[in-house]
Design a protein around this motif. Structure first.
Motif, short mmCIF file in Angstrom:
data_model
loop_
_atom_site.label_atom_id
_atom_site.label_comp_id
_atom_site.label_asym_id
_atom_site.label_seq_id
_atom_site.Cartn_x
_atom_site.Cartn_y
_atom_site.Cartn_z
N ILE A 13 4.61 -14.78 -29.65
CA ILE A 13 4.48 -13.32 -30.13
C ILE A 13 3.14 -13.41 -30.91
O ILE A 13 2.18 -12.35 -30.84
N GLN A 14 2.99 -14.28 -31.86
CA GLN A 14 1.70 -14.26 -32.42
C GLN A 14 0.50 -14.27 -31.59
O GLN A 14 -0.55 -13.65 -31.80
N ILE A 15 0.56 -15.13 -30.52
CA ILE A 15 -0.75 -15.17 -29.53
C ILE A 15 -0.86 -13.91 -28.76
O ILE A 15 -1.83 -13.24 -28.69
N ALA A 16 0.45 -13.18 -28.58
CA ALA A 16 0.24 -11.83 -28.07
C ALA A 16 -0.32 -10.75 -28.94
O ALA A 16 -1.38 -10.12 -28.60
N LYS A 17 -0.15 -11.04 -30.04
CA LYS A 17 -0.49 -10.05 -31.30
C LYS A 17 -2.03 -10.41 -31.44
O LYS A 17 -2.78 -9.45 -31.39
N ASP A 18 -2.48 -11.59 -31.25
CA ASP A 18 -3.64 -11.86 -31.36
C ASP A 18 -4.61 -11.56 -30.16
O ASP A 18 -5.63 -10.98 -30.34
N GLU A 19 -4.21 -11.61 -29.03
CA GLU A 19 -4.85 -11.01 -27.68
C GLU A 19 -4.93 -9.52 -27.82
O GLU A 19 -5.98 -9.05 -27.39
N ILE A 20 -3.92 -8.92 -28.13
CA ILE A 20 -4.00 -7.44 -28.50
C ILE A 20 -4.92 -7.18 -29.41
O ILE A 20 -5.93 -6.13 -29.08
N ALA A 21 -5.04 -7.72 -30.55
CA ALA A 21 -5.99 -7.44 -31.37
C ALA A 21 -7.51 -7.68 -31.13
O ALA A 21 -8.27 -6.91 -31.18
N ALA A 22 -7.53 -8.73 -30.46
CA ALA A 22 -8.88 -9.14 -29.66
C ALA A 22 -9.29 -8.08 -28.61
O ALA A 22 -10.52 -7.68 -28.54
N GLU A 23 -8.46 -7.61 -27.89
CA GLU A 23 -8.60 -6.68 -26.76
C GLU A 23 -9.04 -5.38 -27.39
O GLU A 23 -9.90 -4.60 -27.32
N ALA A 24 -8.58 -4.97 -28.49
CA ALA A 24 -8.67 -3.90 -29.22
C ALA A 24 -10.13 -3.92 -29.93
O ALA A 24 -10.88 -2.96 -30.12
N GLN A 25 -10.42 -5.06 -30.53
CA GLN A 25 -11.71 -5.43 -31.19
C GLN A 25 -12.70 -5.16 -30.22
O GLN A 25 -14.01 -4.54 -30.33
N LYS A 26 -12.56 -5.69 -28.82
CA LYS A 26 -13.46 -5.61 -27.90
C LYS A 26 -13.62 -4.37 -27.39
O LYS A 26 -14.82 -3.75 -26.97
N GLN A 27 -12.69 -3.68 -27.36
CA GLN A 27 -12.69 -1.98 -26.82
C GLN A 27 -13.54 -1.36 -27.82
O GLN A 27 -14.29 -0.34 -27.66
N LYS A 28 -13.03 -1.48 -29.17
CA LYS A 28 -13.85 -1.00 -30.09
C LYS A 28 -15.34 -1.24 -30.16
O LYS A 28 -16.32 -0.31 -30.52
N LYS A 29 -15.64 -2.48 -29.96
CA LYS A 29 -17.10 -3.03 -29.89
C LYS A 29 -17.82 -2.18 -28.53
O LYS A 29 -18.80 -1.71 -28.82
N MET A 30 -17.11 -2.01 -27.36
CA MET A 30 -17.68 -1.46 -26.22
C MET A 30 -17.72 0.02 -26.63
O MET A 30 -18.95 0.65 -26.17
N LEU A 31 -16.96 0.69 -27.30
CA LEU A 31 -17.14 2.31 -27.81
C LEU A 31 -18.28 2.50 -28.67
O LEU A 31 -19.00 3.35 -28.25
N GLU A 32 -18.48 1.30 -29.64
CA GLU A 32 -19.64 1.45 -30.40
C GLU A 32 -20.83 1.27 -29.79
O GLU A 32 -21.74 2.27 -29.92
N VAL A 33 -20.97 0.49 -28.68
CA VAL A 33 -22.17 0.25 -28.17
C VAL A 33 -22.43 1.42 -27.03
O VAL A 33 -23.41 2.11 -27.08
N SER A 34 -21.27 2.16 -26.43
CA SER A 34 -21.58 3.31 -26.00
C SER A 34 -22.04 4.43 -26.45
O SER A 34 -22.83 5.36 -26.02
N LYS A 35 -21.49 4.54 -27.65
CA LYS A 35 -21.93 5.52 -28.63
C LYS A 35 -23.14 5.55 -29.02
O LYS A 35 -24.08 6.51 -28.95
N GLN A 36 -23.66 4.25 -29.42
CA GLN A 36 -25.23 4.32 -29.62
C GLN A 36 -26.05 4.36 -28.43
O GLN A 36 -27.24 4.98 -28.73
N TYR A 37 -25.57 3.89 -27.23
CA TYR A 37 -26.22 4.31 -26.02
C TYR A 37 -26.68 5.79 -25.82
O TYR A 37 -27.58 6.15 -25.53
N MET A 38 -25.38 6.26 -25.93
CA MET A 38 -25.39 7.96 -25.90
C MET A 38 -26.50 8.56 -27.01
O MET A 38 -27.02 9.46 -26.42
N GLU A 39 -26.18 8.13 -28.03
CA GLU A 39 -27.14 8.76 -29.30
C GLU A 39 -28.58 8.65 -28.88
O GLU A 39 -29.42 9.35 -29.17
N LYS A 40 -28.96 7.16 -28.27
CA LYS A 40 -30.20 7.03 -27.88
C LYS A 40 -30.77 7.83 -27.08
O LYS A 40 -31.84 8.46 -26.98
#
Length: 110
Positions: free
Chosen positions: A7-34
């Motif tokens: 369960i902890q591994i699954a939670k960590d994977e979900i959190a990592a994926e959420a962090q990855k998605q958040k990072k991608m969103l931030e990069v995309s937002k910065q690109y759009m602003e540029k």
């Protein structure tokens, strides 16, 4: 215990994926602003270019008008000179004829 670990591994994977998605969103937002900033700069440059082109066109038109005015002034001056010459020639012709006619009249009277 094994289940809790999974369960902890699954939670960590979900959190990592959420962090990855958040990072991608931030990069995309910065690109759009540029891109947005670049578009604004390009719009400004195009507007400035149009203004310069309009100013240049206005200068060229004014120069062309000035030249036309100058040509017209010269044509009028030339016309007036020719008119004056013609008038002078007519006066000289009339004077010459008048003298000739007076001479002829005097000759007839004698």
């Amino acid at each position: 215990r094994e289940e809790a670990k999974m369960i902890q591994i699954a939670k960590d994977e979900i959190a990592a994926e959420a962090q990855k998605q958040k990072k991608m969103l931030e990069v995309s937002k910065q690109y759009m602003e540029k891109i947005k900033k670049e578009n604004e700069i390009n719009k400004q440059l195009i507007a400035e270019q149009r203004i310069r082109a309009q100013e240049e066109e206005k200068k060229l038109q004014e120069e062309a008008n000035r030249r036309l005015d100058e040509q017209e002034r010269k044509r009028i001056e030339t016309f007036n000179r020719m008119k004056q010459k013609s008038s002078n020639n007519q006066k000289m012709y009339l004077e010459a004829n008048k003298e000739k006619m007076l001479q002829e009249k005097e000759d007839e009277e004698r």
